[in-house]
Design a protein around this motif. Structure first.
Motif, mmCIF file in Angstrom:
data_model
loop_
_atom_site.group_PDB
_atom_site.id
_atom_site.type_symbol
_atom_site.label_atom_id
_atom_site.label_comp_id
_atom_site.label_asym_id
_atom_site.label_seq_id
_atom_site.Cartn_x
_atom_site.Cartn_y
_atom_site.Cartn_z
ATOM 1 N N ALA A 1 -0.259 14.247 4.603
ATOM 2 C CA ALA A 1 0.488 14.704 4.643
ATOM 3 C C ALA A 1 1.735 14.477 3.552
ATOM 4 C CB ALA A 1 1.370 14.594 5.856
ATOM 5 N N VAL A 2 2.421 15.957 3.520
ATOM 6 C CA VAL A 2 3.789 15.163 1.303
ATOM 7 C C VAL A 2 4.865 15.222 2.447
ATOM 8 C CG1 VAL A 2 4.559 16.666 -0.425
ATOM 9 C CG2 VAL A 2 2.267 17.400 0.895
ATOM 10 N N GLU A 3 5.811 14.196 2.013
ATOM 11 C CA GLU A 3 6.789 14.273 2.780
ATOM 12 C C GLU A 3 8.213 15.416 1.787
ATOM 13 O OE1 GLU A 3 8.762 10.072 1.849
ATOM 14 O OE2 GLU A 3 6.924 9.357 2.572
ATOM 15 N N THR A 4 8.031 15.238 3.053
ATOM 16 C CA THR A 4 9.261 17.133 2.391
ATOM 17 C C THR A 4 11.128 16.485 2.206
ATOM 18 O OG1 THR A 4 9.319 18.221 4.493
ATOM 19 C CG2 THR A 4 8.095 18.384 3.239
ATOM 20 N N PRO A 5 11.646 16.906 1.667
ATOM 21 C CA PRO A 5 13.161 16.241 1.334
ATOM 22 C C PRO A 5 13.901 17.338 3.084
ATOM 23 C CG PRO A 5 12.124 18.358 -0.159
ATOM 24 C CD PRO A 5 11.674 18.067 0.687
ATOM 25 N N PRO A 6 14.609 16.683 3.054
ATOM 26 C CA PRO A 6 15.039 16.340 4.364
ATOM 27 C C PRO A 6 16.629 18.145 4.219
ATOM 28 C CG PRO A 6 16.598 14.582 3.497
ATOM 29 C CD PRO A 6 15.228 14.610 2.600
ATOM 30 N N CYS A 7 16.076 18.373 5.569
ATOM 31 C CA CYS A 7 17.324 20.306 5.364
ATOM 32 C C CYS A 7 18.398 20.027 6.396
ATOM 33 C CB CYS A 7 16.185 20.969 5.450
ATOM 34 S SG CYS A 7 16.876 22.328 5.576
ATOM 35 N N PRO A 8 19.743 19.202 6.477
ATOM 36 C CA PRO A 8 20.752 19.556 7.543
ATOM 37 C C PRO A 8 20.575 21.028 7.500
ATOM 38 C CG PRO A 8 21.286 18.620 5.210
ATOM 39 C CD PRO A 8 19.775 18.551 4.567
ATOM 40 N N LYS B 1 7.631 4.943 -4.371
ATOM 41 C CA LYS B 1 8.938 4.263 -3.676
ATOM 42 C C LYS B 1 9.205 2.655 -2.978
ATOM 43 C CE LYS B 1 9.025 9.914 -1.293
ATOM 44 N NZ LYS B 1 9.086 9.917 -0.590
ATOM 45 N N THR B 2 10.409 2.697 -3.398
ATOM 46 C CA THR B 2 10.796 1.387 -2.891
ATOM 47 C C THR B 2 11.671 1.557 -1.488
ATOM 48 O OG1 THR B 2 10.456 0.325 -4.822
ATOM 49 C CG2 THR B 2 12.052 -0.621 -3.839
ATOM 50 N N LEU B 3 11.561 0.911 -0.887
ATOM 51 C CA LEU B 3 11.709 0.517 0.869
ATOM 52 C C LEU B 3 13.062 -0.523 0.312
ATOM 53 C CD1 LEU B 3 9.417 2.098 3.636
ATOM 54 C CD2 LEU B 3 11.194 2.956 1.851
ATOM 55 N N ALA B 4 13.968 -0.657 0.593
ATOM 56 C CA ALA B 4 15.268 -1.699 2.050
ATOM 57 C C ALA B 4 16.068 -1.331 2.909
ATOM 58 C CB ALA B 4 16.393 -1.524 0.104
ATOM 59 N N LEU C 1 1.157 -1.291 -0.046
ATOM 60 C CA LEU C 1 -0.259 0.577 0.248
ATOM 61 C C LEU C 1 0.882 1.251 -0.428
ATOM 62 C CD1 LEU C 1 -3.134 1.082 0.371
ATOM 63 C CD2 LEU C 1 -2.945 1.086 2.656
ATOM 64 N N TYR C 2 1.546 1.228 0.541
ATOM 65 C CA TYR C 2 2.752 1.919 0.510
ATOM 66 C C TYR C 2 3.691 2.583 -0.702
ATOM 67 C CZ TYR C 2 6.943 5.589 1.792
ATOM 68 O OH TYR C 2 8.472 6.556 1.855
ATOM 69 N N GLN C 3 3.705 1.601 -1.113
ATOM 70 C CA GLN C 3 4.523 1.744 -2.750
ATOM 71 C C GLN C 3 3.699 2.351 -3.835
ATOM 72 O OE1 GLN C 3 5.798 -2.356 -2.537
ATOM 73 N NE2 GLN C 3 7.450 -1.033 -3.848
ATOM 74 N N ALA C 4 2.341 1.712 -3.615
ATOM 75 C CA ALA C 4 1.278 2.197 -4.314
ATOM 76 C C ALA C 4 0.868 3.825 -3.917
ATOM 77 C CB ALA C 4 -0.261 1.264 -4.156
#
Length: 302
Positions: free
Chosen positions: A170-177, A146-149, A139-142
């Protein structure tokens, strides 16, 4: 402007991270921020390997003993506390060191994860709980494409939480170091690491780890909370409640569980190619000191 510098000491359980962090902090006028998901709890000392006052050797430690047992504490909570601690250390003109083996906590700080404010939805959670982990991952992939490993595709809790957030919009946002990080890795060859785990487990039992768990229960720590902590607290709870019948069986089962955990830690940390893995066949301190001095642009303190 360049990002402020942060030295990170990471690695498997029973590899000497805490001691190395203290030695580095002493040489570089530093303070330590612990990155351990169980050491944030008060009263969880022997079972988590929390550094004692004597072992700290005068080095200030942060993010230890910040919440009581039974309280919920998330990686987002940790990130906020760690950011505050690191920034306060820098404001004092000192060097921050992030030390710990909880990979998600380390990455939340070093990579600058962005967290949403989506709250758990009990009704949706009940629906998702009826699905297998494989179904949750599908369901997450659908939903994301994305593919997780590396074991993340089998992390049921994280899959559930991700699907809840997606359903809440919610929208996944890119990390901000926020920091420029030097990552120093600690581990040992498998056979030696297993021996260190067995020896440490025996020491902790001798020092009263079983009594620690019994006292936590007597003082109100719920069994569900202790079981959720995993490893030492889960298995000792099972021993105290009769699920594990003997002390020998406890040591055998818990020792094997800790070794499996160490293997998972290495899988997690090996995904980060920026880690400088220290040579533990010899004393790793000189190598760590040299790398830290070069990173900070200071003379070697060894």
């Amino acid at each position: 402007m360049p990002l402020p510098k942060l030295i990170v000491v990471l690695g498997t359980t029973a590899c000497g991270k805490s001691g190395l962090g203290v030695e580095l902090a002493r040489r570089f006028d530093g303070e330590i921020v612990s990155a351990d998901s169980r050491q944030v709890y008060r009263g969880l000392d022997l079972g988590t390997g929390k550094v004692t006052q004597a072992e700290r050797m005068g080095v200030a430690h942060h993010m230890l003993d910040v919440v009581d047992p039974n309280q919920s504490y998330s990686v987002a909570d940790f990130q906020r506390g760690a950011y505050d601690a690191i920034d306060a250390i820098r404001a004092r003109g000192r060097t921050p060191f992030l030390v710990g083996g909880t990979g998600l906590y380390v990455r939340a700080v070093t990579e600058g994860f962005t967290f949403t404010d989506a709250r758990p939805d009990p009704a949706l959670r009940a629906q998702l709980e009826r699905r297998t982990t494989a179904e949750l991952y599908a369901l997450y992939q659908a939903r994301t494409g994305k593919t997780l490993a590396g074991g993340e595709e089998k992390n049921r809790h994280r899959l559930l939480r991700a699907l809840e957030k997606l359903s809440a919009g919610a929208v996944e946002t890119p990390p901000c170091p926020r920091y420029d990080c030097l990552l120093l890795g600690m581990t040992f060859p498998r056979e030696l690491l297993c021996r260190r785990i067995d020896e440490r487990l025996q020491r902790r039992i001798d020092d009263g780890m079983i009594e620690e768990v019994a006292n936590l229960r007597a003082n109100g720590a719920r069994d569900l909370f202790l079981e959720g902590l995993g490893l030492e607290y889960r298995y000792i709870l099972w021993y105290l409640t009769g699920r594990i019948p003997t002390l020998d069986a406890l040591q055998d089962e818990l020792g094997r569980a800790i070794k499996r955990f160490a293997k998972r830690q290495m899988v997690w940390f090996k995904k980060d190619r920026d880690v400088l893995w220290l040579d533990t066949a010899v004393d790793p301190l000189p190598q760590a000191v040299a790398a830290t001095a070069e990173f900070l642009g200071r003379p070697s303190q060894f």
